[in-house]
Design a protein around this motif. Structure first.
Motif, PDB file in Angstrom:
ATOM      1  N   GLY A  30       0.813  -1.220   0.000  1.00  0.00           N
ATOM      2  CA  GLY A  30       0.000   0.000   0.000  1.00  0.00           C
ATOM      3  C   GLY A  30       0.842   1.263   0.000  1.00  0.00           C
ATOM      4  N   THR A  31       1.892   1.273   0.795  1.00  0.00           N
ATOM      5  CA  THR A  31       2.754   2.457   0.871  1.00  0.00           C
ATOM      6  C   THR A  31       3.347   2.759  -0.495  1.00  0.00           C
ATOM      7  OG1 THR A  31       3.298   1.967   3.168  1.00  0.00           O
ATOM      8  CG2 THR A  31       4.845   3.379   1.967  1.00  0.00           C
ATOM      9  N   HIS A  81      -3.612   8.348   5.467  1.00  0.00           N
ATOM     10  CA  HIS A  81      -2.562   7.514   6.075  1.00  0.00           C
ATOM     11  C   HIS A  81      -1.214   8.202   5.845  1.00  0.00           C
ATOM     12  CE1 HIS A  81       0.214   4.059   6.396  1.00  0.00           C
ATOM     13  NE2 HIS A  81      -0.690   3.550   7.199  1.00  0.00           N
ATOM     14  N   ASN A 115      -8.375   4.326   8.111  1.00  0.00           N
ATOM     15  CA  ASN A 115      -7.876   3.185   8.866  1.00  0.00           C
ATOM     16  C   ASN A 115      -8.072   3.315  10.379  1.00  0.00           C
ATOM     17  OD1 ASN A 115      -5.879   5.173   7.873  1.00  0.00           O
ATOM     18  ND2 ASN A 115      -4.557   4.266   9.420  1.00  0.00           N
ATOM     19  N   ASP A 127      -6.630   6.183  -2.004  1.00  0.00           N
ATOM     20  CA  ASP A 127      -6.012   5.105  -1.238  1.00  0.00           C
ATOM     21  C   ASP A 127      -7.181   4.262  -0.721  1.00  0.00           C
ATOM     22  OD1 ASP A 127      -5.007   3.484   0.718  1.00  0.00           O
ATOM     23  OD2 ASP A 127      -3.985   5.068   1.848  1.00  0.00           O
ATOM     24  N   GLN A 149      -8.020   0.295   2.790  1.00  0.00           N
ATOM     25  CA  GLN A 149      -8.887  -0.212   3.863  1.00  0.00           C
ATOM     26  C   GLN A 149     -10.287  -0.565   3.376  1.00  0.00           C
ATOM     27  OE1 GLN A 149      -8.197  -1.189   6.854  1.00  0.00           O
ATOM     28  NE2 GLN A 149      -6.156  -0.338   7.169  1.00  0.00           N
ATOM     29  N   CYS A 165      -3.721  -3.095  -1.312  1.00  0.00           N
ATOM     30  CA  CYS A 165      -2.700  -3.714  -0.455  1.00  0.00           C
ATOM     31  C   CYS A 165      -3.189  -5.087   0.001  1.00  0.00           C
ATOM     32  CB  CYS A 165      -2.488  -2.800   0.750  1.00  0.00           C
ATOM     33  SG  CYS A 165      -1.281  -3.388   1.909  1.00  0.00           S
ATOM     34  N   HIS A 180      -2.273  -7.554   2.130  1.00  0.00           N
ATOM     35  CA  HIS A 180      -2.363  -8.136   3.480  1.00  0.00           C
ATOM     36  C   HIS A 180      -3.526  -7.598   4.296  1.00  0.00           C
ATOM     37  CE1 HIS A 180      -0.582  -4.966   6.173  1.00  0.00           C
ATOM     38  NE2 HIS A 180      -0.026  -4.550   5.041  1.00  0.00           N
ATOM     39  N   LYS A 181      -4.239  -6.608   3.747  1.00  0.00           N
ATOM     40  CA  LYS A 181      -5.430  -6.116   4.448  1.00  0.00           C
ATOM     41  C   LYS A 181      -6.643  -6.991   4.138  1.00  0.00           C
ATOM     42  CE  LYS A 181      -3.172  -2.323   5.793  1.00  0.00           C
ATOM     43  NZ  LYS A 181      -2.740  -2.082   7.159  1.00  0.00           N
TER      44      LYS A 181
HETATM   45  C1  LIG Z   1      -5.237   3.453   4.535  1.00  0.00           C
HETATM   46  C2  LIG Z   1      -3.877   2.814   4.440  1.00  0.00           C
HETATM   47  N1  LIG Z   1      -3.064   3.162   3.431  1.00  0.00           N
HETATM   48  C3  LIG Z   1      -1.849   2.620   3.297  1.00  0.00           C
HETATM   49  C4  LIG Z   1      -1.363   1.696   4.207  1.00  0.00           C
HETATM   50  C5  LIG Z   1       0.036   1.169   4.030  1.00  0.00           C
HETATM   51  O1  LIG Z   1       0.091  -0.198   3.810  1.00  0.00           O
HETATM   52  P1  LIG Z   1       1.502  -0.967   3.976  1.00  0.00           P
HETATM   53  O2  LIG Z   1       2.041  -0.583   5.316  1.00  0.00           O
HETATM   54  O3  LIG Z   1       1.144  -2.404   3.910  1.00  0.00           O
HETATM   55  O4  LIG Z   1       2.383  -0.524   2.893  1.00  0.00           O
HETATM   56  C6  LIG Z   1      -2.174   1.308   5.286  1.00  0.00           C
HETATM   57  C7  LIG Z   1      -1.687   0.362   6.312  1.00  0.00           C
HETATM   58  O5  LIG Z   1      -2.066   0.422   7.460  1.00  0.00           O
HETATM   59  C8  LIG Z   1      -3.463   1.889   5.399  1.00  0.00           C
HETATM   60  O6  LIG Z   1      -4.274   1.577   6.408  1.00  0.00           O
END
Ligand SMILES: Cc1ncc(COP(=O)(O)O)c(C=O)c1O
Length: 392
Positions: free
Chosen positions: A81-82, A110, A162, A187, A190, A211, A213-214
């Motif tokens: 996600g990042t 985030h 989140n 983004d 979530q 992302c 793993h969510k």
């Molecule tokens: C809304 C949102 N964006 C981005 C991320 C980033 O995901 P990652 O840490 O797996 O790269 C998260 C992770 O908590 C998130 O909740």
């Protein structure tokens, strides 16, 4: 655990932190295994072993694109996600810098979004408007409209928050941006697996971050939808992977895991709102009955699995530690700020005073959460908070 750490890990912890991450789905794991074994090739190699890997990479992309109802070339695989957020924001801002240097995002994004905008502001000469939110954490479409300027090149608003679970009116914002000729990124990390999914176009966005793993996929796997013919400048250069948009040998096991997790846990959401809403409402009612506890999640228009509340006379770190000792896994906001005493920027933007923004508990439930777990947490919460207050 070190010799000096006398804390026992409870045998049956209650995991109420699904917004931080989810366990890998058994079917996803099964689908990934061949790529940690027999199918180990590099998809860029021209020989037979490489071609077998390439076929699997192509298949993952086609399957995902089928569900998204987009072109396979509009799917960019990333490391999570990042990275998806960084690629969208840096890639578009830098691509369009000669057109304009004004950017817009919400103040409750985030850190993977917020810090990208701050970086562009501090180091690359962009100006950023951070949109305010109301007391439930929601951005208004009117505020986006009022912030747009002739030199605005990108707007970014998350689909679901989140920390407090607030759903944003992203489709309306996306339509507005399109009318005004401004690119829109969301983004949606979530939102996947938690809200009904039709196709990637439901967000009305030019760029959408995903992302794995969510939603019960592997960590370190993400994707970015990039509407054709947009070509964000890469944030990572090297080989020509992902059509020159993301250099580096693909993590095939993770990519296959992402595609299969999407099919298993997003197309039919793994987070069943009709099952989760009664559970979170019950938990919220139990928390709200404790003196000095204030509910902070949106009363409506929120993720069904997420509730948040602040606890007067305590702080987030002490709350997390005490819950952990009781075998309850929760979060005090964004996992990235765990261990820091900074007040939640989300609660601060919602107008919550610093002391309360610093004492946030987020419970995020998931597909294995049960009524018995909710009752267990509800039963220990009042005493736990009292003990914490007495010890201060
Ligand atoms: C809304 C949102 N964006 C981005 C991320 C980033 O995901 P990652 O840490 O797996 O790269 C998260 C992770 O908590 C998130 O909740």
């Amino acid at each position: 655990m070190t010799a000096g750490d006398a804390r026992e890990v409870p045998s049956d912890p209650v995991y109420f932190d699904y917004n931080a991450t989810t366990p890998l789905d058994a079917g996803v794991r099964e689908a990934m295994l061949p790529f940690l074994g027999a199918n180990w090739g590099n998809p860029s190699s021209v020989h037979s072993i490489g071609r077998t890997a390439r076929a699997a990479l192509d298949e993952a992309r086609y399957r995902l694109a089928g569900h998204w109802r987009c072109r396979p070339s509009e799917v960019v695989f990333t490391g999570g996600g990042t990275e998806s957020n960084n690629l969208a924001i840096f890639g578009i801002a830098r691509l369009l810098r000669s057109k304009g240097r004004h950017l817009i995002c919400s103040s409750v994004e985030h850190p993977a979004v917020l810090h990208a905008f701050r970086f562009l502001e501090r180091h690359e000469g962009f100006e950023v408007t951070y949109l305010p939110v109301d007391t439930s954490g929601r951005v208004s479409v009117d505020s986006v409209e009022a912030a747009l300027r002739p030199e605005t090149v990108l707007v970014s608003v998350m689909a679901a928050n989140n920390e407090v679970g607030t759903l944003q009116p992203v489709a309306e914002i996306g339509r507005l941006c399109r009318q005004r000729g401004v690119l829109f990124h969301t983004d949606a990390v979530q939102a996947f697996g938690k809200i009904p999914f039709q196709d990637i176009h439901q967000f009305e966005a030019d760029l959408v971050s995903v992302c794995a793993h969510k939603f019960h996929g592997p960590k370190g796997a993400g994707a970015l939808f990039v509407k054709s013919p947009l070509q964000p400048l890469p944030t990572q250069v090297g080989g020509g992977h992902e059509n020159e948009r993301r250099a580096g040998t693909e993590n095939l096991a993770a990519i296959v895991g992402l595609a299969v997790a999407f099919e298993r846990c997003v197309v039919t959401p793994a987070f069943d709102a009709s099952a989760l809403l009664p559970l979170t409402e019950r938990l919220a009612a139990a928390a709200a009955a404790i003196p000095g506890v204030t509910l902070r999640h949106a009363p409506e228009g929120r993720l069904a699995n997420t509730i948040a509340f602040s606890v007067e006379g305590t702080d987030g770190i002490a709350l997390m530690a005490t819950l952990d000792l009781e075998g309850i896994c929760a979060s005090s906001g964004s996992a990235c700020s765990a261990g820091s005493l900074e007040p939640s920027h989300v609660l601060s933007a919602m107008g919550v005073p610093a002391a309360a923004a610093n004492a946030l508990v987020r419970f995020s439930l998931g597909r294995d959460s049960t009524e018995a777990e909710v009752d267990r947490v509800a039963a220990v919460l009042p005493g736990l908070i009292q003990r914490l207050r007495n010890s201060r």
